[in-house]
Every structure is written in structure tokens, then in C-alpha cells.
Design a protein around this motif. Structure first.
Motif, PDB file in Angstrom:
ATOM      1  N   HIS A 201      -7.032   5.106  -2.628  1.00 19.65           N
ATOM      2  CA  HIS A 201      -6.677   5.506  -3.991  1.00 19.65           C
ATOM      3  C   HIS A 201      -7.222   4.506  -5.007  1.00 19.65           C
ATOM      4  CE1 HIS A 201      -4.598   8.615  -6.059  1.00 19.65           C
ATOM      5  NE2 HIS A 201      -3.774   7.825  -6.704  1.00 19.65           N
ATOM      6  N   ILE A 202      -8.443   4.025  -4.782  1.00 22.07           N
ATOM      7  CA  ILE A 202      -9.093   3.121  -5.722  1.00 22.07           C
ATOM      8  C   ILE A 202      -9.497   3.925  -6.956  1.00 22.07           C
ATOM      9  CG2 ILE A 202     -11.024   1.560  -6.094  1.00 22.07           C
ATOM     10  CD1 ILE A 202      -9.065   0.491  -4.076  1.00 22.07           C
ATOM     11  N   LYS A 203      -9.029   3.479  -8.123  1.00 21.53           N
ATOM     12  CA  LYS A 203      -9.308   4.207  -9.352  1.00 21.53           C
ATOM     13  C   LYS A 203      -9.887   3.276 -10.405  1.00 21.53           C
ATOM     14  CE  LYS A 203      -6.036   8.047  -9.038  1.00 21.53           C
ATOM     15  NZ  LYS A 203      -4.916   8.743  -9.714  1.00 21.53           N
TER      16      LYS A 203
ATOM     17  N   ASP B  96       0.804  -1.231   0.000  1.00 27.95           N
ATOM     18  CA  ASP B  96       0.000   0.000   0.000  1.00 27.95           C
ATOM     19  C   ASP B  96       0.832   1.274   0.000  1.00 27.95           C
ATOM     20  OD1 ASP B  96      -2.632  -1.066  -0.066  1.00 27.95           O
ATOM     21  OD2 ASP B  96      -2.463  -1.619   2.035  1.00 27.95           O
TER      22      ASP B  96
ATOM     23  N   VAL C  35     -12.055  -2.434 -12.146  1.00 28.93           N
ATOM     24  CA  VAL C  35     -11.196  -1.836 -11.131  1.00 28.93           C
ATOM     25  C   VAL C  35      -9.827  -2.501 -11.209  1.00 28.93           C
ATOM     26  CG1 VAL C  35     -12.031  -3.429  -9.349  1.00 28.93           C
ATOM     27  CG2 VAL C  35     -10.911  -1.295  -8.672  1.00 28.93           C
ATOM     28  N   ASN C  36      -8.812  -1.692 -11.337  1.00 31.62           N
ATOM     29  CA  ASN C  36      -7.433  -2.191 -11.386  1.00 31.62           C
ATOM     30  C   ASN C  36      -6.774  -1.902 -10.045  1.00 31.62           C
ATOM     31  OD1 ASN C  36      -7.500  -3.044 -14.152  1.00 31.62           O
ATOM     32  ND2 ASN C  36      -7.435  -0.885 -14.747  1.00 31.62           N
ATOM     33  N   HIS C  37      -6.770  -2.905  -9.216  1.00 30.62           N
ATOM     34  CA  HIS C  37      -6.198  -2.763  -7.874  1.00 30.62           C
ATOM     35  C   HIS C  37      -5.303  -3.974  -7.611  1.00 30.62           C
ATOM     36  CE1 HIS C  37      -5.903  -1.568  -3.673  1.00 30.62           C
ATOM     37  NE2 HIS C  37      -6.250  -2.797  -3.310  1.00 30.62           N
ATOM     38  N   ASN C  38      -4.067  -3.737  -7.303  1.00 27.91           N
ATOM     39  CA  ASN C  38      -3.112  -4.832  -7.095  1.00 27.91           C
ATOM     40  C   ASN C  38      -3.332  -5.450  -5.719  1.00 27.91           C
ATOM     41  OD1 ASN C  38      -0.995  -6.605  -7.190  1.00 27.91           O
ATOM     42  ND2 ASN C  38       0.622  -5.046  -7.172  1.00 27.91           N
TER      43      ASN C  38
ATOM     44  N   SER D 164      -1.504  -5.300  -1.518  1.00 31.41           N
ATOM     45  CA  SER D 164      -2.339  -4.375  -0.747  1.00 31.41           C
ATOM     46  C   SER D 164      -2.979  -5.110   0.418  1.00 31.41           C
ATOM     47  CB  SER D 164      -3.426  -3.783  -1.650  1.00 31.41           C
ATOM     48  OG  SER D 164      -4.323  -2.983  -0.900  1.00 31.41           O
TER      49      SER D 164
END
Length: 808
Positions: free
Chosen positions: A126-128, A48, A182-185, A189
Motif C-alpha cells: 500500500h505504498i502511496k 503493517d 513517499v509518505n511511509h511510516n 513497518s
């Protein structure tokens, strides 16, 4: 002059090809391990870090009398926001207790980790989503799925969002709109999900005192965390007392009011006994306050072991360089007579060492690239040497300079310190002056190798114990069948009857939890005036028989006794011990606003593995406070396993009409075995470190013994002339190095013992620290020494004394 020094350096390196290869090879192996571990440690310690102000984000948790938990109430978040000005933002998330199925006519996926978060928390992390983060209106939910889910459901082309998908079993015909990708690693995280639901306010219109939310706060930079902790604790205690008062006011009947007034006193007492903590976001992955720190132990072990391997390689390099000083003595003496300054000589020798280190670094990068697939497989990661690791471009040159200085500064000072008059007269005593240092370095090398060998054997012994020790249940022939819907008893009984008709099926049951290491729900139960929080497992008939748990007292649930399905309860040994009661069978225990009768006591089962002690646990067929019973388990005769699985798969849609779209299963022993993954990684670390240190130490011993034997050739020849036998010569040459290794054992054993003892203390169930690994490590080190030195000494024994003494 530089060209001349470069030529001399290259000629010297080529002249001593064996020593140069050993120096460069040992250093290259250590550096390759260092590069791989540096990538891993950077990954593990930077969870994160892409989140802005990550150092100011904290997860709120509770400290209860018997445990710590990250679950908090719904009302606490708003109360903190209103009462404490240092808190800039408060966000909440909530997990689902079961999988979600998302499907279209072209594809179907299952979301195991589906979470709901509020818009504020999405901004904090910072979810984008593609297309931007949009705040939902009113009570709307925006559903976002990862790219791989979208590709599986829409294999032909990416849809136009919002896109309609089916939710849950196809028979239900329930639909929802997916808002986007949603592109979230999630692999890097602490906010982990397969599918993400974003709403304006998590838990709106829900019970405000329900403790099933995660609360995150973002504080202002420079906030005094000690003072903030006190303020948060004060707000928490007030909220806990308010929840009890609200419950009393909301209940209408006299009986309910009396019961809730008792709860008011209980909650007030709990407010005095419990508290809250703030867990930094940076700590959640490695050292969570409410969780285990196995990840941290693996990272620290890897870091420490890699540093030690590098130290051994540098020691090896230094030792061999010092051992060859006499060969360069006359060169130094001549240069000094011709006017060379000591500083220029130091610089020259450091350049030579830098050249070797540079070659070692290039080889290390090649070795690291070759070894990366094995490393990724061992640690379940997917690292690339250069992708997302651009820091290596500037970090490796710095490492190169540090290693050059550590390995070369002392040898350079020794070489440049020769006195020209003494050197040119042939009076060389440098070897004796540096003998103490070379011996100390050799002892250090073998000490570290012995620690690693003993550590590897002890870790392997604990893992063997964990794999073979009785866990209190048998998972070997149990199949866990995944299910995503809730159902009533008549439906389940019909399903159970049909499955039991299959040849090879011994038993079939359903429960809220399975023994995969996950923690069940927790409920307060009171018996004989003592109130305790205990794990609650919501089970059905045949649960104990399916997992083959062992009965200690009383009986298991049985349909012969209809009351079992209403108010029967089974305790484990830990629960009986916690209450301190004798003969608990038949006694009344109260929890979840009803009285239960204890029908049996089951022996403790290590459902969460070996690192934590078995928690006091209750098993009930009926409980409104427990998680829903959704997890099927079938006990199958091993000889019929393939046939039963084939029959279930082919008939599943007909058997389970509520959720028969896909037959998905896992073997229970494989699920439970995953609890040992981190310890298996630690074993791999020790295995690799032990091999590396033994190899590098043996290389150093090989070269050092070769130099020592060569320098003693005249002494050996004289002894042979005076009648010494080959055995006498071998004993003489081996005795010195055996003493070195014995000293290393005497130093290494206590270090390994203390480290192993502290590691074993992290397990609730562990082996007694054995002595045998220390003797095995010592024996291996002595045998390797004897073989290495004897291999070198055989030429000295066979040499004709005349050849060594002909110039005397």
C-alpha cells in the motif's frame, strides 16, 4: 436513596483519608504504567496493519543446514507465481550494500537504507507516493524520497517533480530524477527504507540464481497454509536443481564443466538438506523465523510485568477494603434492619469503589502524560498519549469497570453479608474469617515484588557481564569513517599512506563489514572433503591490528608475503572447530571457485553480540564472492583523538577525492554498544516494575499494619500492664509480618530462578545464575517490612495502657 448513599460514601472516604489516599495512589500508579505499556504493546503488535490483507502476506525464507535466511533467488518468485494458483501476487525487493548520497546546491542527505522494489510489492504494501503510484515503463526506475529528505535538499521551496538531484559524490556528476515524495511510516513497518526505487521488475537482466532478494507472496483468503507450504517447497527444490543444470550448460570449458558438474551434485544434495518457510507479515517484527525475537521478549516482559503490577494494586485495594469492614458493620446492620436488600448494599459498596477507581484513573492519565517523555526516551519511541491512540477513549472505561469488579466484588460481598443480630450485639468475627485471604493477598504482593527485585539484579548482572567481558576485539579507540564509493588498491594505498602520517594514528584499514552486529555475506568453503557455509569478511592489511583481534595460530596478513593478497585466508576458531582439523595453518581451503592457503587462525570475536554464538568465519583480502570493501577504520591513540578527527575533517576532501564531500564518522564502541539496547530496555522494565511493586506493596503493608496494630491496642496494653517491654511488643508485632515476607520469599525465589534461567538461556554467552540476587531481594523485603511495621508500632508502644483500657 442514591443521594443518601452517595453522601455516606463520601463521608466514609473522607473519614478514612489515609486509607483512601493509599488505595487511590497505589491504583493510580499502576494504571499509569498500564496506560503507557498498552500504547507500546499496541504499537509493537500492529506493524503493517495499515496494509490491506496484511494477514495474507508472507515473506519467503530458506532453511539451510546451518542457518535460516530470508534471502531467496530471483527466479523463485516467478516460478511460484506460475506454479501455484493460491498465490495471488508475488513481490520482490533488493537492498543496496552501501549508502546513497542525494544532493542539490542547497542541501545533501544520505540514504542508509535504499531498497529497490517492484511495482507489485509497492501495491501489496500500500505504498502511496504523493501524486499516486505509477507503474514504471520498461526498465525505468522511479525514485521516491521521504519528506524530510526533500526538505533538506530543497529548503527554500518544494520542487516540481520530477526533480533532478545529484547521486553519489559530487565529483562523479551523476544525476537522477526524483519522481516524488513517499509518505511511509518506516518506524511502524517491516518495509524499512530511507529512499525507495520502484521498477516494473526487480532484477531484470540480472543473474536469476543470485540469492540476494526478498520475496513476498500474497495468498488468497482461506488458503490451507500447510498444503501451500508443501507446494512452495516442491517449487523451491526444482528451482535449486535447475540452477545447477543451467550453470553446467552455460560454462564452456572442460574444466568449468567438471567443476560445475560437481556443483550440480552439491546443489542436488543441498536441495535435499534445505527447505523453505513462509513467515507471516504479522510475525516479522516480533518473532521472525530468520532473526532474533528480542523485541518479542521485551513486549512480553512489559505486558506480564504490567499485569502483575495491576494485580498487586488490585490486591492492595482489596486487602485494605476488607481490613476496614468492621468499621462499616453497624451501618450494614442498621440498613438491613430497616429493610435494605443485600443486592442494593453490594451495589452501594461497588459505587463507592467505582468512585475511588475513577479518581485513580484520572490521576493515572495525568501521571502517564507526565511520565511519557521518560518512557519515550527509554524505548526510543515518540508516542503521544492520544495521537493515534483513539482506542483509549473506549478501552479505559472498560478497564475501569474491570478493575472495579476485581477490586471490589469480594469486599462488597463481605460487607453486605453481615448478620444484623450479630453485628448489633457487637459480635464481629469477620476479620478472622477473612484473615486467611488478607494474608494470602499480602504474600502474593511481596512474592511479585521479590521476583522483580531478583530479576532486576540478574538482568543487571548479565548486562554488566556483556559490557565488561572480553569480546575478542578492542573497539575503544577505533573510529569508523563512512564512505559511499568503491575504489581500487592503488587509490586506497595512497589514502592509507597519507592518513598514517598523521600524529596519533596507529593503523588504518578497510573492510566489507564492521563489528556492529550486522551479518556479513556467506560462502561455501570446502576443506578435506567437508563443505561448510561460512561468514566471509572481505578485509585488507592491518584489519586485525586495527581491531586488535587476538592471534591463536600462524600469522596475520602481511605485505612481506605478496601471496596473501591473492590467495591468503585467515580462519577463526569456530571455523577450525567446524571442520574438525588440527594444525590448519598451511592447508588449502576451497571457496568462491579458487583455492586459498590458510595463513593463520584468529581467536573468536563476538562481532554480533552475546545472543548468538560466533559463526565460523573466513577473512580474505581477495574474494569475488564477498561484499565490497568500503568501510574505513582508523585506530587512534586516545590522547590524540580530538586532533586526528579535526585533521581528518579539515583535510578529508583532499585526502579522499572520490568521496570527500562530507567527513562522517562514528565511534566503534558506541556502534557495538547499540547491540545492548534491547537488553537495557529490559533492565529499565525490571527497574520500573521493581520500584512500583515495592512501593505499592509497602503502601499496602503500611496501611494493613496500621489497621492490625490499631485493632490490637487493648491486647498490647494488657501485655504492657503485665510487664512486657517495648522490645517485646515490637518483636510481637513484627514477627507476624516477617513470617508473611519469609513465606513470600520461599515462593518467589523458585519463580524468579526459573524465569531467570530461561531468560539467560537466550544468550550464547552468559553469566552463571548467581544466588546473591535472591538473598539481596529477601533482605530488602525484610528490612522494608521491619521499618514499615516498626514505624507504625512506635505509637502503640508509647501509648499509655490506661487510655486503651479505661472503658473496660
Amino acid at each position: 436513596m442514591f443521594r443518601l448513599n452517595l453522601k455516606i460514601a463520601l463521608r466514609n472516604l473522607w473519614k478514612n483519608k489515609v486509607y483512601t489516599a493509599i488505595n487511590i495512589g497505589g491504583l493510580a500508579i499502576a494504571l499509569s504504567a498500564f496506560i503507557l505499556v498498552a500504547i507500546y504493546v499496541r504499537f509493537e503488535t500492529s506493524f503493517d496493519h495499515n496494509v490491506p490483507n496484511h494477514e495474507n502476506i508472507y515473506l519467503l525464507g530458506r532453511t539451510l543446514p546451518d542457518r535460516k535466511t530470508n534471502y531467496t533467488s530471483l527466479s523463485l518468485a516467478q516460478a511460484l507465481k506460475e506454479a501455484i494458483p493460491e498465490i495471488e501476487n508475488v513481490g520482490r525487493s533488493k537492498k543496496t550494500n552501501f549508502e546513497f548520497a542525494f544532493s542539490t546546491p542547497d542541501g545533501r542527505v544520505y540514504g542508509k537504507d535504499v531498497i529497490t522494489i517492484d511495482y507489485t510489492l509497492a501495491k501489496m504494501f500500500h505504498i502511496k507516493p504523493e501524486g499516486g503510484l505509477v507503474k514504471p515503463e520498461g526498465e525505468a526506475l522511479n525514485v521516491y524520497l521521504p519528506q524530510e529528505f526533500i526538505t533538506a535538499m530543497f529548503p527554500k521551496k518544494t520542487p516540481v517533480f520530477p526533480a533532478k538531484v545529484s547521486i553519489g559524490p559530487l565529483e562523479v556528476k551523476q544525476y537522477a530524477d526524483v519522481s516524488g515524495i513517499v509518505n511511509h511510516n518506516v518506524a511502524h513497518s517491516n518495509l524499512v527504507f530511507d529512499a525507495l526505487l520502484i521498477t516494473a521488475d526487480v532484477g531484470k537482466n540480472q543473474e536469476p540464481t543470485a540469492y540476494n532478494y526478498f520475496t513476498y507472496i500474497q495468498v488468497k483468503p482461506g488458503t490451507d497454509m500447510a498444503q501451500l507450504q508443501k507446494k512452495v517447497a516442491a517449487v523451491y527444490k526444482e528451482e535449486l536443481k535447475k540452477s545447477a543444470v543451467t550453470a553446467v550448460v552455460n560454462r564452456g570449458s572442460v574444466e568449468s564443466k567438471i567443476a560445475n558438474e560437481v556443483n550440480l551434485v552439491t546443489n542436488t544434495n543441498k536441495a535435499d538438506q534445505s527447505g523453505v518457510f513462509l513467515d507471516p507479515l504479522d510475525n516479522l517484527h516480533l518473532r521472525p523465523i530468520a532473526g532474533n525475537n528480542t523485541n518479542y521478549k521485551v513486549v512480553m516482559a512489559l505486558s506480564a510485568l504490567t499485569v502483575l503490577v495491576m494485580v498487586i494494586a488490585c490486591i492492595n485495594f482489596t486487602n485494605l477494603t476488607i481490613a476496614q469492614t468492621n468499621k462499616r458493620a453497624k451501618e450494614v446492620g442498621v440498613k438491613k434492619v430497616l429493610g435494605a436488600y443485600r443486592l442494593s448494599l453490594v451495589f452501594q459498596f461497588l459505587i463507592e469503589i467505582l468512585m475511588q477507581c475513577l479518581v485513580a484513573l484520572i490521576l493515572a492519565i495525568i501521571l502517564a502524560e507526565i511520565s511519557l517523555p521518560l518512557f519515550n526516551d527509554a524505548f526510543s519511541v515518540s508516542f503521544s498519549l492520544w495521537k493515534d491512540n483513539y482506542e483509549l477513549v473506549w478501552q479505559l472505561p472498560i478497564v475501569l469497570l474491570i478493575i472495579t469488579l476485581i477490586s471490589g466484588i469480594y469486599p462488597a460481598l463481605i460487607l453486605s453479608g453481615f448478620r444484623p443480630v450479630a453485628v448489633l450485639k457487637g459480635n464481629l468475627q469477620t476479620s478472622y474469617k477473612t484473615l486467611w485471604l488478607r494474608n494470602a493477598l499480602l504474600v502474593t504482593q511481596f512474592t511479585v515484588a521479590i521476583v522483580f527485585m531478583a530479576g532486576l539484579l540478574i538482568v543487571s548482572s548479565q548486562l554488566k557481564y556483556m559490557r565488561t567481558e572480553d569480546t575478542g576485539f578492542k573497539a575503544g579507540q577505533v573510529v569508523y569513517i563512512k564512505n559511499i564509493v568503491m575504489f581500487g588498491r592503488p587509490y586506497f594505498e595512497n589514502l592509507k599512506a597519507r592518513i598514517l602520517e598523521m600524529p596519533g594514528v596507529n593503523s588504518f584499514t578497510v573492510a566489507s563489514d564492521i563489528p556492529d552486529g550486522s551479518r556479513p555475506g556467506r560462502v561455501d568453503y570446502a576443506m578435506e572433503g567437508k563443505d561448510l557455509g561460512m561468514d566471509i569478511v572481505h578485509v585488507d592489511f592491518d584489519y586485525f591490528e586495527t581491531l586488535r583481534l587476538n592471534l591463536k595460530d600462524g600469522r596475520f596478513f602481511s605485505k612481506t608475503y605478496p601471496a596473501d593478497a591473492e590467495n591468503g585466508i585467515v580462519l577463526n576458531e569456530a571455523a577450525v572447530a567446524a571442520y574438525g582439523v588440527k594444525n590448519p595453518v598451511g592447508k588449502i581451503i576451497r571457496g568462491c571457485d579458487m583455492d586459498y592457503r590458510i595463513v593463520g587462525v584468529v581467536k573468536d570475536a563476538k562481532m554480533q553480540g552475546f545472543e548468538t554464538a560466533v559463526e565460523p568465519t573466513v577473512y580474505a583480502i581477495k574474494s569475488d564472492c564477498a561484499n565490497d570493501k568500503m568501510k574505513f577504520m582508523v585506530n587512534v591513540d586516545p590522547d590524540h583523538m580530538a586532533g586526528v578527527l579535526a585533521a581528518l575533517k579539515s583535510n578529508w576532501k583532499d585526502l579522499n577525492k572520490m568521496d570527500g564531500d562530507d567527513f562522517r564518522y562514528e565511534f566503534m564502541d558506541e556502534l557495538y554498544g547499540r547491540l545492548f539496547k534491547k537488553q537495557e530496555q529490559l533492565q529499565a522494565v525490571f527497574y520500573g516494575a521493581a520500584i512500583l511493586t515495592i512501593f505499592i506493596a509497602t503502601l499496602g503493608l503500611f496501611a494493613f499494619s496500621a489497621f492490625t496494630i490499631t485493632s490490637r491496642m487493648k491486647e498490647i496494653s494488657i501485655r504492657k500492664v503485665l510487664g512486657a517491654s517495648d522490645f517485646n511488643i515490637l518483636s510481637l508485632l513484627n514477627s507476624f509480618f516477617i513470617r508473611i515476607v519469609l513465606i513470600a520469599n520461599l515462593i518467589g525465589w523458585p519463580i524468579a530462578y526459573i524465569a531467570a534461567q530461561r531468560w539467560l538461556e537466550t544468550f550464547a554467552y552468559r553469566i552463571d545464575l548467581p544466588i546473591l540476587p535472591f538473598f539481596i531481594a529477601g533482605s530488602i523485603s525484610i528490612i522494608l517490612t521491619l521499618l514499615t511495621v516498626s514505624f507504625q508500632a512506635r505509637n502503640a508502644v508509647k501509648t499509655n495502657p490506661v487510655d486503651a483500657l479505661k472503658y473496660e
